[in-house]
Motif scaffolding. Structure first.
Motif, PDB file in Angstrom:
ATOM      1  N   GLU A 103      38.624  41.891  32.982  1.00  8.99           N
ATOM      2  CA  GLU A 103      37.297  42.496  33.039  1.00  8.99           C
ATOM      3  C   GLU A 103      36.992  43.163  31.703  1.00  8.99           C
ATOM      4  O   GLU A 103      37.903  43.530  30.968  1.00  8.99           O
ATOM      5  CB  GLU A 103      37.229  43.552  34.143  1.00  8.99           C
ATOM      6  CG  GLU A 103      37.473  43.016  35.522  1.00  8.99           C
ATOM      7  CD  GLU A 103      37.591  44.113  36.555  1.00  8.99           C
ATOM      8  OE1 GLU A 103      36.921  43.984  37.589  1.00  8.99           O
ATOM      9  OE2 GLU A 103      38.331  45.091  36.334  1.00  8.99           O
ATOM     10  N   LYS A 117      30.030  46.172  33.998  1.00 12.91           N
ATOM     11  CA  LYS A 117      31.346  45.545  34.069  1.00 12.91           C
ATOM     12  C   LYS A 117      31.157  44.057  34.324  1.00 12.91           C
ATOM     13  O   LYS A 117      30.358  43.663  35.168  1.00 12.91           O
ATOM     14  CB  LYS A 117      32.179  46.185  35.178  1.00 12.91           C
ATOM     15  CG  LYS A 117      33.583  45.621  35.262  1.00 12.91           C
ATOM     16  CD  LYS A 117      34.472  46.445  36.157  1.00 12.91           C
ATOM     17  CE  LYS A 117      34.278  46.137  37.605  1.00 12.91           C
ATOM     18  NZ  LYS A 117      35.307  46.730  38.470  1.00 12.91           N
ATOM     19  N   GLU A 119      33.303  40.186  34.737  1.00 16.75           N
ATOM     20  CA  GLU A 119      34.571  39.477  34.904  1.00 16.75           C
ATOM     21  C   GLU A 119      34.715  38.460  33.781  1.00 16.75           C
ATOM     22  O   GLU A 119      33.750  37.817  33.377  1.00 16.75           O
ATOM     23  CB  GLU A 119      34.615  38.778  36.258  1.00 16.75           C
ATOM     24  CG  GLU A 119      34.792  39.743  37.398  1.00 16.75           C
ATOM     25  CD  GLU A 119      35.069  39.038  38.708  1.00 16.75           C
ATOM     26  OE1 GLU A 119      35.733  37.981  38.713  1.00 16.75           O
ATOM     27  OE2 GLU A 119      34.607  39.562  39.732  1.00 16.75           O
TER      28      GLU A 119
END
Length: 173
Positions: A103, A117, A119
């Protein structure tokens, strides 16, 4: 949160770098931080904190990263970039530190937070470029001169690494 130009970073050291058991310290090259701050490349600053240093950003209402990765988590180190650097300088003294964060953050302002955030796909690795020099008789300095995302091959090394870098090196943790 401490300033990036004050932080000392822990990282593995290429085998054979020390000749007299010198201490090796890592820090950011001031010009790269100045450049990213002046050009408002906030995502790059987020990456420096979370993917190189390994500290959580101190931002209100941020969605925290569960498993921070830093240079301490280096999986591979390569020496020598096979391309001109800084106006034609030889890149043989540059080391590429490869990590595999799951991440990261990108600068994406919203009503609640400025960092989102994200991935990271399994086929990407994070490469941090370091240049070493003898700082004093007892210390070698590792200057972090840049960082970027690179696609990986099936072995988790940067894709086409034999054409990107001169050699893979062993390292001491």
């Amino acid at each position: 949160m401490p300033s990036l130009d004050e932080i000392k970073i822990e990282a593995p050291v290429p085998s054979g770098l020390r000749s007299n058991n010198e201490e090796v310290t890592f820090e950011f090259a001031p010009e790269i931080l100045r450049n990213y701050k002046n050009t408002r490349r906030t995502t790059k600053i987020f990456e420096a904190y979370t993917l190189i240093v390994g500290v959580q950003l101190d931002i209100n209402l941020i969605d925290e990263i569960d498993d921070l990765v830093s240079l301490k988590n280096t999986k591979y180190i390569f020496r020598g970039i096979k391309r001109p650097r800084n106006g034609g300088d030889d890149g043989s003294g540059i080391y590429a530190y490869v990590t595999h964060p799951k991440e990261s953050y990108r600068y994406e302002p919203s009503m609640t937070c400025v960092a989102k955030k994200v991935e990271i796909p399994d086929d990407l690795c994070f490469v941090t470029y370091v240049e070493f020099f003898q700082h004093s008789e007892t210390e070698i300095k590792g200057l972090i001169v840049n960082w970027t995302w690179v696609e990986t091959s099936h072995d988790e090394k940067p894709i086409d690494h034999k054409n990107r870098y001169e050699e893979e090196v062993e390292f001491d943790v």
